[in-house]
Design a protein around this motif. Sequence first.
Motif, mmCIF file in Angstrom:
data_model
loop_
_atom_site.group_PDB
_atom_site.id
_atom_site.type_symbol
_atom_site.label_atom_id
_atom_site.label_comp_id
_atom_site.label_asym_id
_atom_site.label_seq_id
_atom_site.Cartn_x
_atom_site.Cartn_y
_atom_site.Cartn_z
ATOM 1 N N ASP A 83 27.886 -4.787 -9.471
ATOM 2 C CA ASP A 83 28.782 -3.795 -8.901
ATOM 3 C C ASP A 83 28.994 -2.623 -9.838
ATOM 4 O O ASP A 83 29.789 -1.750 -9.584
ATOM 5 C CB ASP A 83 30.113 -4.427 -8.520
ATOM 6 N N PHE A 84 28.272 -2.581 -10.934
ATOM 7 C CA PHE A 84 28.412 -1.502 -11.882
ATOM 8 C C PHE A 84 27.054 -1.241 -12.510
ATOM 9 O O PHE A 84 26.361 -2.175 -12.894
ATOM 10 C CB PHE A 84 29.451 -1.874 -12.946
ATOM 11 N N PRO A 85 26.645 -0.025 -12.663
ATOM 12 C CA PRO A 85 25.264 0.253 -13.064
ATOM 13 C C PRO A 85 24.979 0.238 -14.565
ATOM 14 O O PRO A 85 23.939 0.699 -14.980
ATOM 15 C CB PRO A 85 25.036 1.652 -12.492
ATOM 16 N N TYR A 86 25.881 -0.257 -15.388
ATOM 17 C CA TYR A 86 25.556 -0.319 -16.816
ATOM 18 C C TYR A 86 24.331 -1.196 -17.037
ATOM 19 O O TYR A 86 24.114 -2.170 -16.345
ATOM 20 C CB TYR A 86 26.717 -0.879 -17.633
ATOM 21 N N GLY A 87 23.574 -0.854 -18.024
ATOM 22 C CA GLY A 87 22.377 -1.617 -18.327
ATOM 23 C C GLY A 87 21.192 -1.200 -17.491
ATOM 24 O O GLY A 87 20.175 -1.877 -17.477
ATOM 25 N N HIS A 88 21.298 -0.062 -16.791
ATOM 26 C CA HIS A 88 20.212 0.363 -15.903
ATOM 27 C C HIS A 88 18.905 0.557 -16.658
ATOM 28 O O HIS A 88 17.848 0.299 -16.121
ATOM 29 C CB HIS A 88 20.601 1.646 -15.170
ATOM 30 N N GLU A 89 18.987 1.009 -17.911
ATOM 31 C CA GLU A 89 17.749 1.231 -18.658
ATOM 32 C C GLU A 89 17.073 -0.085 -19.014
ATOM 33 O O GLU A 89 15.872 -0.127 -19.224
ATOM 34 C CB GLU A 89 18.016 2.062 -19.932
ATOM 35 N N ARG A 146 22.982 2.641 -2.906
ATOM 36 C CA ARG A 146 22.449 1.313 -2.576
ATOM 37 C C ARG A 146 23.527 0.318 -2.162
ATOM 38 O O ARG A 146 23.228 -0.754 -1.667
ATOM 39 C CB ARG A 146 21.693 0.748 -3.775
ATOM 40 N N ARG A 147 24.799 0.645 -2.387
ATOM 41 C CA ARG A 147 25.904 -0.266 -2.083
ATOM 42 C C ARG A 147 26.312 -0.144 -0.621
ATOM 43 O O ARG A 147 26.116 0.909 -0.007
ATOM 44 C CB ARG A 147 27.114 0.046 -2.965
ATOM 45 N N ARG A 178 14.419 4.288 -15.068
ATOM 46 C CA ARG A 178 15.678 5.009 -14.878
ATOM 47 C C ARG A 178 16.345 5.381 -16.198
ATOM 48 O O ARG A 178 17.405 5.995 -16.197
ATOM 49 C CB ARG A 178 16.634 4.156 -14.047
ATOM 50 N N ALA A 179 15.741 5.048 -17.318
ATOM 51 C CA ALA A 179 16.361 5.289 -18.619
ATOM 52 C C ALA A 179 16.626 6.769 -18.870
ATOM 53 O O ALA A 179 17.563 7.127 -19.574
ATOM 54 C CB ALA A 179 15.490 4.714 -19.733
ATOM 55 N N ALA A 180 15.825 7.647 -18.302
ATOM 56 C CA ALA A 180 15.998 9.087 -18.524
ATOM 57 C C ALA A 180 17.041 9.705 -17.588
ATOM 58 O O ALA A 180 17.395 10.872 -17.742
ATOM 59 C CB ALA A 180 14.660 9.801 -18.341
ATOM 60 N N MET A 181 17.545 8.941 -16.646
ATOM 61 C CA MET A 181 18.527 9.460 -15.698
ATOM 62 C C MET A 181 19.869 9.690 -16.390
ATOM 63 O O MET A 181 20.249 8.942 -17.282
ATOM 64 C CB MET A 181 18.718 8.493 -14.527
ATOM 65 N N SER A 182 20.592 10.712 -15.947
ATOM 66 C CA SER A 182 21.945 10.943 -16.461
ATOM 67 C C SER A 182 22.866 9.869 -15.886
ATOM 68 O O SER A 182 22.537 9.203 -14.883
ATOM 69 C CB SER A 182 22.448 12.320 -16.042
ATOM 70 N N ALA A 183 24.025 9.704 -16.502
ATOM 71 C CA ALA A 183 24.990 8.719 -16.011
ATOM 72 C C ALA A 183 25.382 9.034 -14.573
ATOM 73 O O ALA A 183 25.499 8.131 -13.740
ATOM 74 C CB ALA A 183 26.224 8.692 -16.905
ATOM 75 N N GLU A 184 25.572 10.311 -14.254
ATOM 76 C CA GLU A 184 25.951 10.691 -12.891
ATOM 77 C C GLU A 184 24.853 10.319 -11.896
ATOM 78 O O GLU A 184 25.122 9.818 -10.802
ATOM 79 C CB GLU A 184 26.250 12.186 -12.821
ATOM 80 N N GLU A 185 23.601 10.544 -12.261
ATOM 81 C CA GLU A 185 22.492 10.178 -11.387
ATOM 82 C C GLU A 185 22.428 8.668 -11.179
ATOM 83 O O GLU A 185 22.160 8.191 -10.073
ATOM 84 C CB GLU A 185 21.163 10.666 -11.975
ATOM 85 N N VAL A 186 22.693 7.916 -12.245
ATOM 86 C CA VAL A 186 22.689 6.455 -12.139
ATOM 87 C C VAL A 186 23.790 5.999 -11.196
ATOM 88 O O VAL A 186 23.572 5.167 -10.313
ATOM 89 C CB VAL A 186 22.846 5.795 -13.530
ATOM 90 N N PHE A 187 24.997 6.552 -11.356
ATOM 91 C CA PHE A 187 26.099 6.175 -10.475
ATOM 92 C C PHE A 187 25.795 6.539 -9.030
ATOM 93 O O PHE A 187 26.021 5.750 -8.122
ATOM 94 C CB PHE A 187 27.404 6.843 -10.917
ATOM 95 N N ASP A 188 25.296 7.745 -8.816
ATOM 96 C CA ASP A 188 24.974 8.170 -7.448
ATOM 97 C C ASP A 188 23.916 7.270 -6.821
ATOM 98 O O ASP A 188 24.026 6.877 -5.658
ATOM 99 C CB ASP A 188 24.522 9.627 -7.431
ATOM 100 N N ASP A 189 22.883 6.945 -7.579
ATOM 101 C CA ASP A 189 21.836 6.053 -7.088
ATOM 102 C C ASP A 189 22.411 4.673 -6.773
ATOM 103 O O ASP A 189 22.109 4.075 -5.743
ATOM 104 C CB ASP A 189 20.710 5.942 -8.124
ATOM 105 N N HIS A 190 23.242 4.196 -7.670
ATOM 106 C CA HIS A 190 23.872 2.884 -7.476
ATOM 107 C C HIS A 190 24.730 2.886 -6.213
ATOM 108 O O HIS A 190 24.653 1.970 -5.401
ATOM 109 C CB HIS A 190 24.719 2.542 -8.705
ATOM 110 N N GLU A 191 25.537 3.927 -6.057
ATOM 111 C CA GLU A 191 26.412 4.003 -4.887
ATOM 112 C C GLU A 191 25.609 4.110 -3.593
ATOM 113 O O GLU A 191 26.011 3.577 -2.568
ATOM 114 C CB GLU A 191 27.372 5.188 -5.016
#
Length: 101
Positions: A66-72, A93-94, A78-91
């Motif tokens: 339920d939280f995108p930490y550890g995405h890299e 998919r939810r 996805r390691a090069a993605m910004s935190a905002e991009e990671v959150f948006d991508d995660h959301e």
Amino acid sequence: DVVREFQERRHRVYALDLYAETRAAMERGAVLFEDGVHFGEDGQRFVTEKLFQVLDGLDADPSVPDFPYGHEIRNPERAAMSAEEVFDDHEARRPKEVLEP
């Protein structure tokens, strides 16, 4: 208001407005504080019940983070993605349903 705004922007962020809940209960005559600051036994029971109402409404699925930490670590692409991009991508998919406590 800030928490509510954040909840509207991000799904799966839950909050319990204890101020509003305790104030409404006290307006109905509940005695929740033993000294005006600390919850008494009835106040502790009240808070516990309110917390369980929120927790019982969660649709926790341990197989889906339920939280995108550890995405890299999970996906090196996805390691090069910004935190905002990671959150948006995660959301994206939810599930989109919003549960009301």
